[in-house]
Design a protein around this motif. Structure first.
Motif, PDB file in Angstrom:
ATOM      1  N   SER A 129       0.805  -1.223   0.000  1.00 16.92           N
ATOM      2  CA  SER A 129       0.000   0.000   0.000  1.00 16.92           C
ATOM      3  C   SER A 129       0.840   1.276   0.000  1.00 16.92           C
ATOM      4  O   SER A 129       0.293   2.383  -0.071  1.00 16.92           O
ATOM      5  CB  SER A 129      -0.939   0.011   1.211  1.00 16.92           C
ATOM      6  OG  SER A 129      -0.204   0.128   2.409  1.00 16.92           O
ATOM      7  N   ASP A 154       2.991   4.361  -1.309  1.00 15.50           N
ATOM      8  CA  ASP A 154       3.026   5.083  -2.583  1.00 15.50           C
ATOM      9  C   ASP A 154       4.454   5.110  -3.115  1.00 15.50           C
ATOM     10  O   ASP A 154       5.391   4.652  -2.458  1.00 15.50           O
ATOM     11  CB  ASP A 154       2.417   6.485  -2.445  1.00 15.50           C
ATOM     12  CG  ASP A 154       3.186   7.420  -1.516  1.00 15.50           C
ATOM     13  OD1 ASP A 154       4.424   7.278  -1.394  1.00 15.50           O
ATOM     14  OD2 ASP A 154       2.556   8.319  -0.927  1.00 15.50           O
ATOM     15  N   SER A 155       4.639   5.657  -4.298  1.00 17.70           N
ATOM     16  CA  SER A 155       5.960   5.628  -4.943  1.00 17.70           C
ATOM     17  C   SER A 155       7.003   6.423  -4.153  1.00 17.70           C
ATOM     18  O   SER A 155       8.175   6.033  -4.100  1.00 17.70           O
ATOM     19  CB  SER A 155       5.873   6.129  -6.378  1.00 17.70           C
ATOM     20  OG  SER A 155       5.411   7.464  -6.400  1.00 17.70           O
ATOM     21  N   THR A 156       6.603   7.507  -3.516  1.00 12.45           N
ATOM     22  CA  THR A 156       7.544   8.286  -2.711  1.00 12.45           C
ATOM     23  C   THR A 156       7.978   7.479  -1.487  1.00 12.45           C
ATOM     24  O   THR A 156       9.169   7.458  -1.141  1.00 12.45           O
ATOM     25  CB  THR A 156       6.912   9.625  -2.271  1.00 12.45           C
ATOM     26  OG1 THR A 156       6.529  10.352  -3.434  1.00 12.45           O
ATOM     27  CG2 THR A 156       7.876  10.453  -1.446  1.00 12.45           C
ATOM     28  N   GLN A 157       7.040   6.833  -0.827  1.00 11.78           N
ATOM     29  CA  GLN A 157       7.375   6.011   0.336  1.00 11.78           C
ATOM     30  C   GLN A 157       8.281   4.845  -0.051  1.00 11.78           C
ATOM     31  O   GLN A 157       9.216   4.508   0.676  1.00 11.78           O
ATOM     32  CB  GLN A 157       6.091   5.500   1.002  1.00 11.78           C
ATOM     33  CG  GLN A 157       5.306   6.605   1.670  1.00 11.78           C
ATOM     34  CD  GLN A 157       3.900   6.188   2.052  1.00 11.78           C
ATOM     35  OE1 GLN A 157       3.301   5.300   1.418  1.00 11.78           O
ATOM     36  NE2 GLN A 157       3.356   6.822   3.073  1.00 11.78           N
ATOM     37  N   ARG A 158       8.028   4.268  -1.209  1.00 10.62           N
ATOM     38  CA  ARG A 158       8.907   3.179  -1.684  1.00 10.62           C
ATOM     39  C   ARG A 158      10.312   3.702  -1.977  1.00 10.62           C
ATOM     40  O   ARG A 158      11.303   3.029  -1.695  1.00 10.62           O
ATOM     41  CB  ARG A 158       8.321   2.505  -2.921  1.00 10.62           C
ATOM     42  CG  ARG A 158       7.135   1.627  -2.588  1.00 10.62           C
ATOM     43  CD  ARG A 158       6.517   1.063  -3.870  1.00 10.62           C
ATOM     44  NE  ARG A 158       5.253   0.431  -3.554  1.00 10.62           N
ATOM     45  CZ  ARG A 158       5.011  -0.849  -3.713  1.00 10.62           C
ATOM     46  NH1 ARG A 158       5.922  -1.640  -4.224  1.00 10.62           N
ATOM     47  NH2 ARG A 158       3.835  -1.347  -3.390  1.00 10.62           N
ATOM     48  N   ARG A 172       2.987  12.764   5.365  1.00 12.86           N
ATOM     49  CA  ARG A 172       4.275  13.193   4.832  1.00 12.86           C
ATOM     50  C   ARG A 172       4.916  14.325   5.629  1.00 12.86           C
ATOM     51  O   ARG A 172       6.103  14.284   5.932  1.00 12.86           O
ATOM     52  CB  ARG A 172       4.079  13.603   3.363  1.00 12.86           C
ATOM     53  CG  ARG A 172       5.291  14.022   2.628  1.00 12.86           C
ATOM     54  CD  ARG A 172       6.028  12.963   1.818  1.00 12.86           C
ATOM     55  NE  ARG A 172       5.508  11.643   1.726  1.00 12.86           N
ATOM     56  CZ  ARG A 172       4.903  11.097   0.660  1.00 12.86           C
ATOM     57  NH1 ARG A 172       4.716  11.788  -0.428  1.00 12.86           N
ATOM     58  NH2 ARG A 172       4.496   9.844   0.683  1.00 12.86           N
TER      59      ARG A 172
END
Length: 190
Positions: A74, A76-80, A149
């Protein structure tokens, strides 16, 4: 610090035989030769590394298992991206903090204790800096997932500043206060 010459590296050690050479002069404050001081410094450095390696191992284990949890999909791309960056920083910190063992192993019994201590101290300092970044990244990631964030970035920044304050600023302030920080360019291996 003056680097060791090839003659210094190949000379036979003469413990407790002070001569005109700085290499064998007895250090008055501890009654030890420079070679004994390097042995003591390396032992103290190893104790510091034992503490640091526990922290970096726990952080690395947490990060390595995180990708296999159900909640990871779950992100998002920034968290990944934060995750991958933090994982790579933790791996780099692990490598830097274990490198002194490899340096010692390769240079063992080659009369290079001064070089081992100097290089290992630099590797440890670099490892601590990278570990501070990895800790800040891990805190940023977790707080980002839990609170959002903005809170994550704030928590990560506070973590980084706290590491810098406790690991860099505090020791310098205490050293100056006690008169133990030597001016730049002098031998600070004691």
């Amino acid at each position: 610090m003056v680097p060791l010459t090839e003659d210094d590296r190949n000379a036979s050690p003469r413990p407790h035989q002070p001569s005109g050479s700085d290499r064998y002069a007895v250090c008055a404050d501890r009654n030890e030769t420079p070679l004994e001081r390097y042995d003591r410094n390396f032992g103290e450095l190893l104790q510091e590394l034992r503490v640091l390696q526990t922290g970096v191992q726990i952080l690395s284990a947490f990060l390595l298992t995180l990708a296999f949890t159900p909640r990871f999909v779950s992100l998002d791309s920034t968290q990944r991206a934060f995750y991958v960056g933090t994982l790579l920083l933790a791996v780099l910190a692990t490598l830097l903090l274990t490198a002194p063992a490899a340096v010692h192993r390769v240079l063992f019994r080659r009369r290079a204790k001064r070089l081992i201590v100097e290089v290992s101290a630099r590797l440890t300092a670099a490892g601590m800096a990278v570990l501070a970044l990895a800790l800040a990244g891990a805190v940023l990631l977790v707080v980002d997932v839990v609170l959002g964030r903005g809170a994550g970035v704030t928590a990560g920044a506070v973590t980084l500043v706290t590491c810098g304050g406790l690991w860099a600023l505090l020791p310098r302030v205490l050293g100056h206060r006690n008169g133990h920080i030597k001016p730049a360019g002098r031998d600070s291996s004691s």
